[in-house]
Design a protein around this motif. Structure first.
Motif, PDB file in Angstrom:
ATOM      1  N   ARG A  38     -20.753   4.178   5.051  1.00 41.61           N
ATOM      2  CA  ARG A  38     -21.969   4.926   5.378  1.00 41.61           C
ATOM      3  C   ARG A  38     -22.456   4.489   6.759  1.00 41.61           C
ATOM      4  N   PRO A  39     -23.371   5.268   7.360  1.00 41.81           N
ATOM      5  CA  PRO A  39     -23.916   4.875   8.666  1.00 41.81           C
ATOM      6  C   PRO A  39     -24.588   3.493   8.667  1.00 41.81           C
ATOM      7  N   ASP A  40     -25.119   3.066   7.501  1.00 39.22           N
ATOM      8  CA  ASP A  40     -25.768   1.753   7.444  1.00 39.22           C
ATOM      9  C   ASP A  40     -24.783   0.603   7.218  1.00 39.22           C
ATOM     10  N   GLY A  41     -23.484   0.922   7.177  1.00 44.24           N
ATOM     11  CA  GLY A  41     -22.463  -0.116   7.044  1.00 44.24           C
ATOM     12  C   GLY A  41     -22.058  -0.435   5.622  1.00 44.24           C
ATOM     13  N   THR A  42     -22.679   0.195   4.632  1.00 40.71           N
ATOM     14  CA  THR A  42     -22.278  -0.040   3.245  1.00 40.71           C
ATOM     15  C   THR A  42     -21.151   0.917   2.870  1.00 40.71           C
ATOM     16  N   LEU A  43     -20.416   0.525   1.850  1.00 38.37           N
ATOM     17  CA  LEU A  43     -19.297   1.345   1.394  1.00 38.37           C
ATOM     18  C   LEU A  43     -19.752   2.400   0.399  1.00 38.37           C
ATOM     19  N   ARG A  44     -19.196   3.575   0.532  1.00 35.76           N
ATOM     20  CA  ARG A  44     -19.370   4.608  -0.484  1.00 35.76           C
ATOM     21  C   ARG A  44     -18.474   4.238  -1.669  1.00 35.76           C
ATOM     22  N   PRO A  45     -18.633   4.894  -2.807  1.00 31.86           N
ATOM     23  CA  PRO A  45     -17.733   4.629  -3.932  1.00 31.86           C
ATOM     24  C   PRO A  45     -16.279   4.970  -3.576  1.00 31.86           C
ATOM     25  N   TYR A  46     -15.364   4.245  -4.163  1.00 29.17           N
ATOM     26  CA  TYR A  46     -13.948   4.506  -3.954  1.00 29.17           C
ATOM     27  C   TYR A  46     -13.542   5.804  -4.636  1.00 29.17           C
ATOM     28  N   VAL A  47     -12.630   6.524  -3.993  1.00 24.05           N
ATOM     29  CA  VAL A  47     -11.981   7.685  -4.593  1.00 24.05           C
ATOM     30  C   VAL A  47     -10.489   7.388  -4.676  1.00 24.05           C
ATOM     31  N   THR A  48      -9.854   7.874  -5.712  1.00 22.09           N
ATOM     32  CA  THR A  48      -8.427   7.676  -5.902  1.00 22.09           C
ATOM     33  C   THR A  48      -7.688   8.869  -5.325  1.00 22.09           C
ATOM     34  N   ILE A  49      -6.743   8.595  -4.433  1.00 16.75           N
ATOM     35  CA  ILE A  49      -5.987   9.658  -3.778  1.00 16.75           C
ATOM     36  C   ILE A  49      -4.532   9.231  -3.627  1.00 16.75           C
ATOM     37  N   TRP A  50      -3.715  10.192  -3.271  1.00 22.04           N
ATOM     38  CA  TRP A  50      -2.319   9.904  -2.947  1.00 22.04           C
ATOM     39  C   TRP A  50      -2.201   9.563  -1.475  1.00 22.04           C
ATOM     40  N   GLY A  51      -1.279   8.683  -1.173  1.00 19.41           N
ATOM     41  CA  GLY A  51      -0.997   8.335   0.208  1.00 19.41           C
ATOM     42  C   GLY A  51       0.474   8.033   0.376  1.00 19.41           C
ATOM     43  N   VAL A  52       0.944   8.159   1.602  1.00 22.05           N
ATOM     44  CA  VAL A  52       2.370   7.930   1.866  1.00 22.05           C
ATOM     45  C   VAL A  52       2.566   7.065   3.100  1.00 22.05           C
ATOM     46  N   ARG A  53       3.722   6.483   3.127  1.00 22.18           N
ATOM     47  CA  ARG A  53       4.159   5.698   4.287  1.00 22.18           C
ATOM     48  C   ARG A  53       5.213   6.487   5.041  1.00 22.18           C
ATOM     49  N   VAL A  54       5.065   6.540   6.351  1.00 26.77           N
ATOM     50  CA  VAL A  54       6.073   7.120   7.236  1.00 26.77           C
ATOM     51  C   VAL A  54       6.313   6.092   8.332  1.00 26.77           C
ATOM     52  N   GLY A  55       7.478   5.478   8.315  1.00 30.05           N
ATOM     53  CA  GLY A  55       7.752   4.410   9.274  1.00 30.05           C
ATOM     54  C   GLY A  55       6.792   3.257   9.052  1.00 30.05           C
ATOM     55  N   ILE A 102       0.845  -1.199   0.000  1.00 28.54           N
ATOM     56  CA  ILE A 102       0.000   0.000   0.000  1.00 28.54           C
ATOM     57  C   ILE A 102       0.878   1.246   0.000  1.00 28.54           C
ATOM     58  N   GLY A 103       1.883   1.266   0.861  1.00 28.86           N
ATOM     59  CA  GLY A 103       2.764   2.426   0.942  1.00 28.86           C
ATOM     60  C   GLY A 103       3.552   2.675  -0.328  1.00 28.86           C
ATOM     61  N   GLY A 104       3.828   1.628  -1.082  1.00 30.45           N
ATOM     62  CA  GLY A 104       4.589   1.774  -2.323  1.00 30.45           C
ATOM     63  C   GLY A 104       3.753   2.065  -3.547  1.00 30.45           C
ATOM     64  N   ALA A 105       2.441   1.911  -3.439  1.00 32.67           N
ATOM     65  CA  ALA A 105       1.571   2.167  -4.585  1.00 32.67           C
ATOM     66  C   ALA A 105       1.533   3.659  -4.891  1.00 32.67           C
ATOM     67  N   ASP A 106       1.520   4.008  -6.167  1.00 33.61           N
ATOM     68  CA  ASP A 106       1.487   5.414  -6.552  1.00 33.61           C
ATOM     69  C   ASP A 106       0.192   6.082  -6.126  1.00 33.61           C
ATOM     70  N   GLU A 107      -0.897   5.363  -6.225  1.00 35.28           N
ATOM     71  CA  GLU A 107      -2.196   5.877  -5.792  1.00 35.28           C
ATOM     72  C   GLU A 107      -2.898   4.801  -4.988  1.00 35.28           C
ATOM     73  N   LEU A 108      -3.794   5.209  -4.145  1.00 34.43           N
ATOM     74  CA  LEU A 108      -4.632   4.249  -3.442  1.00 34.43           C
ATOM     75  C   LEU A 108      -6.079   4.660  -3.608  1.00 34.43           C
ATOM     76  N   GLU A 109      -6.944   3.714  -3.377  1.00 37.41           N
ATOM     77  CA  GLU A 109      -8.373   3.969  -3.427  1.00 37.41           C
ATOM     78  C   GLU A 109      -8.916   3.847  -2.016  1.00 37.41           C
ATOM     79  N   LEU A 110      -9.783   4.777  -1.656  1.00 31.45           N
ATOM     80  CA  LEU A 110     -10.347   4.808  -0.316  1.00 31.45           C
ATOM     81  C   LEU A 110     -11.860   4.953  -0.421  1.00 31.45           C
ATOM     82  N   ALA A 111     -12.570   4.119   0.313  1.00 32.72           N
ATOM     83  CA  ALA A 111     -14.034   4.196   0.371  1.00 32.72           C
ATOM     84  C   ALA A 111     -14.440   4.225   1.828  1.00 32.72           C
ATOM     85  N   SER A 112     -15.132   5.268   2.223  1.00 31.05           N
ATOM     86  CA  SER A 112     -15.597   5.341   3.610  1.00 31.05           C
ATOM     87  C   SER A 112     -16.905   4.574   3.748  1.00 31.05           C
TER      88      SER A 112
END
Length: 125
Positions: A24-41, A12-22
């Protein structure tokens, strides 16, 4: 909360982009969004490039839970505020990983203006 296994952290830390889906209150996933992420330690971080009003960020922070997928790994995570002393290291990680895209893009995810829109991804047990 859990800790990242070495393989998941590296992939995950080495991937250029990651997808994140939060969740919902009913426990289902929202659509994934593509974002940048980094690893620190042994931690993973994401930031909202468009401030606290960015839709994915507002929903993710309100939920506190999400699913991340990158590098062939998919994990449920808890979204936490990062420790206050990590922001310089997160900035450095964003620069190291993404400076090739130019200062306009990297400038949106580094510096004091993004401290409040930084989330730490912690794997759920």
């Amino acid at each position: 909360m859990g800790t990242w296994g070495p393989e998941a952290l590296a992939r995950i830390g080495g991937a250029d982009e990651l997808e994140l889906a939060s969740y919902r209150p009913d426990g289902t996933l929202r659509p994934y969004v593509t974002i940048w992420g980094v690893r620190v330690g042994d931690d993973l971080y994401v930031r909202s490039a468009h401030g606290p009003e960015n839709g994915w960020f507002r929903r993710a922070r309100a939920s506190g839970r999400a699913r991340v997928r990158a590098g062939g790994v998919e994990e449920d995570v808890v979204l936490e505020a990062p420790p206050p002393d990590v922001h310089a290291d997160v900035d450095a990680a964003y620069h190291a990983k993404y400076d090739r895209y130019g200062p306009t893009y990297v400038g949106a995810v580094v510096g004091p203006q993004v401290v409040d829109v930084t989330l730490r991804l912690v794997p759920r047990d």
